[in-house]
Write a protein that holds these residues in place. Sequence first.
Motif, PDB file in Angstrom:
ATOM      1  N   THR A 137       0.941  -1.148  -0.209  1.00 43.67           N
ATOM      2  CA  THR A 137       0.032  -0.029  -0.006  1.00 43.67           C
ATOM      3  C   THR A 137       0.816   1.250   0.060  1.00 43.67           C
ATOM      4  O   THR A 137       0.422   2.324   0.095  1.00 43.67           O
ATOM      5  N   ALA A 138       2.101   1.163  -0.085  1.00 43.57           N
ATOM      6  CA  ALA A 138       2.934   2.400  -0.034  1.00 43.57           C
ATOM      7  C   ALA A 138       2.607   3.158  -1.347  1.00 43.57           C
ATOM      8  O   ALA A 138       2.648   2.754  -2.349  1.00 43.57           O
ATOM      9  N   ALA A 139       2.986   4.464  -1.152  1.00 43.36           N
ATOM     10  CA  ALA A 139       2.578   5.518  -2.204  1.00 43.36           C
ATOM     11  C   ALA A 139       4.054   5.336  -3.018  1.00 43.36           C
ATOM     12  O   ALA A 139       3.795   5.400  -4.350  1.00 43.36           O
ATOM     13  N   ALA A 140       5.196   5.045  -2.767  1.00 43.85           N
ATOM     14  CA  ALA A 140       6.251   4.889  -3.331  1.00 43.85           C
ATOM     15  C   ALA A 140       7.138   3.897  -2.760  1.00 43.85           C
ATOM     16  O   ALA A 140       7.398   3.776  -1.438  1.00 43.85           O
ATOM     17  N   VAL A 141       7.766   2.878  -3.747  1.00 44.80           N
ATOM     18  CA  VAL A 141       8.925   1.701  -3.209  1.00 44.80           C
ATOM     19  C   VAL A 141      10.011   2.182  -3.957  1.00 44.80           C
ATOM     20  O   VAL A 141      10.121   2.368  -4.989  1.00 44.80           O
ATOM     21  N   ASP A 142      11.051   1.283  -3.489  1.00 40.25           N
ATOM     22  CA  ASP A 142      12.308   0.989  -4.148  1.00 40.25           C
ATOM     23  C   ASP A 142      12.837  -0.190  -3.788  1.00 40.25           C
ATOM     24  O   ASP A 142      12.093  -0.839  -3.067  1.00 40.25           O
ATOM     25  N   ALA A 143      14.052  -0.418  -3.953  1.00 42.65           N
ATOM     26  CA  ALA A 143      14.672  -1.630  -3.762  1.00 42.65           C
ATOM     27  C   ALA A 143      14.977  -1.979  -2.175  1.00 42.65           C
ATOM     28  O   ALA A 143      14.736  -3.089  -1.719  1.00 42.65           O
ATOM     29  N   ALA A 144      15.234  -0.779  -1.528  1.00 42.39           N
ATOM     30  CA  ALA A 144      15.249  -0.804  -0.010  1.00 42.39           C
ATOM     31  C   ALA A 144      13.911  -1.447   0.528  1.00 42.39           C
ATOM     32  O   ALA A 144      13.933  -2.127   1.575  1.00 42.39           O
ATOM     33  N   SER A 145      12.740  -1.024   0.055  1.00 44.00           N
ATOM     34  CA  SER A 145      11.631  -1.544   0.389  1.00 44.00           C
ATOM     35  C   SER A 145      11.352  -3.076   0.499  1.00 44.00           C
ATOM     36  O   SER A 145      11.112  -3.570   1.520  1.00 44.00           O
TER      37      SER A 145
END
Length: 582
Positions: A137-145
């Motif tokens: 549900t995160a608005a934005a994710v990256d590799a760290a997420s």
Amino acid sequence: MAGVAGYVELLSRCGEARAIARIQGALVTSGRIRQSAELHDALIRALSRSARPHLAHPLYAHLLRAGLLPTPHTLPSLLKSIALSPAAPGAAALAVAVHAHAVKLGLERFRHVSNALILVHAGVLGRLDDGLLLLRTAAAVDAASFNTLISAYARAGRVADARKLFDEMPSRNAVSWSAIVNGYVQAGDGMEALEMFARMQAEGVCPDDTVLVGVLAACAQHGALEQGKWVHGYLKANGTMITVFLGTALVDMYSKCGEVQLAMDVFETMKDKNLLAWTSMIKGLAVHGRGSEALALFSQMESSGVRPDDIAFIGALSACTHAGLVNKGWELFDSMVMKYGIKPKIEHYGCMVDLLARNGLLEEAKEMIQKMPMKPDALIWGALMAGCRFHKNVELAEYVGKHWILLEPDKSGAYVLLANIYAASGRHNSAREIRNLMREKGIDKTPGCSTVEIKGIIHQFIVGDLSHPRIKDILTKWHEIDSRIRLEEGYIPDKKEVLVDIEEEEKEDALSRHSEKLAIAFALISTSDKMPIRIVKNLRVCHDCHHVTKLISKVYGREIIVRDRTRFHLFKDGSCSCKDYW
């Protein structure tokens, strides 16, 4: 420094908790801190990097009491400090409160905040499903997420879930690969870890130290010496400094792949040696039967000022076990308590029971078990049972079997060993009763599994499994081996250990399908005449396979190294380094 910016700059360069506390005191005395969320941010961030991250926790309450609001920069550092000090009083409650504030203030939409929330939920609170929901549900994710959750799943033993997340990542970095490789290693699946490392290389990702430590651990699990050597060569070719972690991983890998001298070479060239490095080398020498050298190294460690811990003593006691040094074992056991104040754990008692049982001191071993301050586990009963088997003490074996079966009624270990002891002593009816009992309870013997590395590829053989693509060639080679050792060395199969009621001829067929025999036959048709053969077995090598391997080493002039559940067996010219103990 008069301005807020000056204090922020000073704190950004400060990583020592006492120095940060002095700055905090000055800010409190001057009243500046009550007027600035930025100063709270800077203090929390500095403390999260220090050796005492829990000191950041009260600052959040101070921030709120001052009527200030957290910023997107406040919460990631605060949550990091919680993750680094999960045992601090109120840490879990603070994590939940911070999450609530993030939602209330709309800060969870910031990627760094959502990543920190995933870290706390998955790592501190143990709520993996909540962490996954946050990711989804995160608005934005990256590799760290993804990396945070993959590592948390791996630590929890849910490596299949970790792999699913890894496969769906839109982009990966070295941390992602490290998380999944080390996840498989922690789960005991070194083969999958090595496959993932090969895929990582194919995708052109440069491995970092963390990945390489995991790969070396996977090589150690399966005796993949060639791949382990490749990693060592890679480090040399790239001029990588051998840190204490890489050095220790190399020592462990070479030791477990049967190259203890190469392990010693790495150990001696390490500039920095911590307790784990010393312990790994001591244990490596011990399992190779070089007990006296292991004990000399233990003494050298003490002389160098490195204080041994409970794990180091396990290595030293194992050295006594493999060298048969009973008096030295007692001396070490006593010094652990009297000199270092270390309370013996069940592993230390296990080492002593094994040492006594191997040397025929069965009653002393039994007495030690009875006087232990904790209940014996299956490893301790197994050590005493193995001593009963070797020294042909059926009466004590029955006593041990009774207690072991009560402890593990649904596992095969006690039943199998007791049946073997009965069969070896001629009590075939008793052995048959044990086997019938196993059938009634639906207990299956753990299948033997052996691996062998050929040209960098690990081949796995399971007892009775004929699925290998070259199985026809393997069986043809085994027929040749069997004929030669019978004709040249008078080999007669030892059928006492076949735990099935079948005809004698079928028992011989069953023995010929033992996993290490299939692995050795495959190695003989796949390698040159002078190459050592290295086998890793998940169980203890049975008496017949041990005898056969000695004969193969003599007839074919090959050095064969077998690592089983308890030790290394170096077969050379028809002899074995383990002195034929079972």
